[in-house]
Design a protein around this motif. Structure first.
Motif, short mmCIF file in Angstrom:
data_model
loop_
_atom_site.label_atom_id
_atom_site.label_comp_id
_atom_site.label_asym_id
_atom_site.label_seq_id
_atom_site.Cartn_x
_atom_site.Cartn_y
_atom_site.Cartn_z
N ASP A 86 -33.96 25.30 -25.91
CA ASP A 86 -34.20 24.33 -24.73
C ASP A 86 -33.74 23.01 -25.17
O ASP A 86 -33.02 22.23 -24.48
CB ASP A 86 -35.56 24.43 -24.32
CG ASP A 86 -36.80 24.15 -25.20
OD1 ASP A 86 -36.56 24.03 -26.39
OD2 ASP A 86 -37.84 24.03 -24.77
N SER A 89 -29.90 22.64 -25.76
CA SER A 89 -29.09 22.43 -24.50
C SER A 89 -29.02 21.03 -24.03
O SER A 89 -27.91 20.85 -23.55
CB SER A 89 -30.05 23.36 -23.21
OG SER A 89 -30.02 24.76 -23.70
N LYS A 480 -31.83 30.23 -27.31
CA LYS A 480 -31.23 29.61 -26.00
C LYS A 480 -30.52 30.78 -25.03
O LYS A 480 -30.36 30.68 -23.88
CB LYS A 480 -29.83 29.04 -26.64
CG LYS A 480 -28.77 28.32 -25.66
CD LYS A 480 -27.73 27.64 -26.23
CE LYS A 480 -26.78 27.01 -25.42
NZ LYS A 480 -25.82 26.48 -25.82
#
Length: 486
Positions: A86, A89, A480
């Motif tokens: 996360d 990203s 991910k």
């Protein structure tokens, strides 16, 4: 050797694997439990297997020492560096944002110069930059992308916050080691890739090929792509050969290419001349074309700039890109993002003092023992000083250098860089790390999953460059997406 984890203590540093002594972070629990289940003999066997694989695969880097080039086996630590998916990203969006703005900046300064006219970036900084190229004025490369391959170095401070330390846009290197690190780790710990969500990195050569293909003048045919290398004595030659082989591109030196009267680039082959559509050049601007830059260059191709300006060949990275590689220009990247994209930077710069500003220069000179000072255009950790680790005479030397040429220097605080567990002489100890992700921009944009983690193998050192005693680790982005074919 026991390699006990009981004595491992992150102390006051931000640790990439642990949130506290003996407390692995959520994304690190799998690898921690696996490593705890290994005996000292298992660890030693894995270390030896990794070294054997590195030697067998010919993974080397070159050190220049006393006039000699010494090839050494790539220094590698088998404990991977973990990054939560996360967080990554957001990071990859920030890296893509940054390169878009940098490319818009380079396009602007060689054409309209709006950012200079409006005073957002001082004109004298650009015109005095070592890598500003008047020969590039008025040119727009394919997709308006000058820096097609960028390696931006990221660091964490003591709080765990990620910063961009610097951008590398001329001929950034290291991606081959990122790919080879993954291959070595899969050979040593194959079972982990079956049980953990480790995001793949092996699509990079295909992404690089597609990006380079998008620079070809004629998009209707399969392009001929060449990797232009200075030759076997260059420190990054392993990477040049590796990437050309992975892409199925031609590996060439300057003498293998000619520019004919039609301003097209041709490659000499046993069958005659073959036109080259795209050149991935691993040679600095100064040496790529003796007609335009250094007349004594034996590395480049006479007429290459003519062919590029005529639109008959794509070059990555484009000549003139290095103007944005200047560490003084780096200070203005957040403003570029706001100016060109109308957005706030998703990843911040490290706080930086510009020595060209008299007030900042005096602060830097006064506080030099506390700061890191870097020259504008050096790489590899050369020409810099880490104040807290410097001798008194070196500090005095840098005070004079800064006063003599303030434009050439920036200063940054000595960050408390994050650490990660590393095998050191029979023990697990924390060592400082940075991260170099690689960003591609052509017709589309692409960011590697993680990047090349470089680790300062010397205790307490902040210098991670392999040429100065650093090593590397495989970098795992965890969770991910559910694709385990890493």
């Amino acid at each position: 050797m026991s390699y006990s984890w009981n004595s491992y203590d992150p102390a006051s540093f931000y640790d990439e694997m642990f949130s506290g002594k003996g407390l692995p972070r959520k994304e690190s629990r799998g690898i921690f439990e696996f490593l705890c289940g290994l005996s000292g003999e298992d660890i030693e066997s894995a270390k030896q297997a990794a070294l054997s694989a590195i030697i067998e695969m010919g993974i080397t880097f070159t050190v220049y020492s006393e006039g000699e080039n010494i090839d050494r086996a790539w220094p590698f630590d088998i404990i991977p560096r973990i990054i939560p998916g996360d967080e990554w990203s957001i990071t990859e969006r920030g890296l893509s944002q940054r390169l878009r703005a940098l490319n818009m900046f380079i396009q602007d300064i060689y054409n309209e110069r709006n950012i200079l006219k409006e005073g957002i970036v001082p004109e004298d900084i650009i015109l005095s930059s070592r890598d500003y190229r008047e020969q590039c004025i008025g040119i727009t490369p394919a997709h308006g992308a000058w820096a097609n391959i960028c390696g931006s170095d990221l660091v964490r401070d003591g709080s765990g916050k990620l910063y961009v330390l610097e951008d590398n846009l001329r001929v950034p290197s290291g991606v081959s080691y990122m790919l080879e690190n993954r291959k070595v780790t899969k050979r040593v710990f194959p079972e982990l890739f079956r049980s953990m969500e480790i995001v793949p990195v092996d699509d990079y050569p295909a992404q690089l090929f597609d990006m380079l293909s998008s620079l070809a003048p004629d998009r209707e045919k399969e392009p001929v792509i060449a990797v232009l290398t200075p030759g076997v004595y260059n420190s990054a030659y392993f990477e040049h050969a590796f990437l050309s082989q992975q892409m199925g591109a031609e590996l060439v030196e300057g003498t293998d290419l000619i520019v004919d009267d039609d301003d097209k680039v041709y490659m000499k082959t046993i069958y005659g001349l073959e036109q080259v559509d795209v050149i991935y050049r691993r040679i600095d601007d100064s040496f790529i074309d003796p007609e335009v830059f250094r007349e004594d260059s034996m590395l480049g191709v006479p007429g290459l700039m003519r062919a590029w300006k005529a639109g008959n060949v794509g070059i990555a990275n484009a000549p003139g890109t290095g103007v944005a590689d200047d560490k003084v220009v780096y200070c203005y990247v957040p403003e570029m993002i706001r100016y060109y994209l109308g957005e706030e930077p998703l990843i911040e710069n490290v706080p930086t003092w510009l020595c060209r500003d008299p007030e900042s220069m005096e602060y830097v000179i006064e506080h030099l023992p506390e700061l890191v000072v870097k020259p504008a255009n050096e790489s590899g950790g050369y020409g810099m000083i880490v104040g807290p680790h410097a001798e008194k005479d070196e500090i005095e030397k840098f005070r004079k250098l800064i006063r003599d040429n303030p434009r050439n220097y920036i200063a940054q605080p000595t960050l408390s860089l994050s650490i990660t567990p590393t095998l050191c002489d029979g023990k697990v100890e924390g060592r400082h790390v940075d991260l170099r992700p690689f960003i591609l921009q052509g017709e589309n944009s692409y960011v590697t999953a993680g990047g090349l983690t470089r680790v300062a193998l010397r205790k307490g050192s902040l210098v991670v460059n392999s040429s100065q005693g650093g090593g590397s680790k495989d970098t795992w982005v965890i969770g991910k997406r559910g694709n385990n074919n890493a």
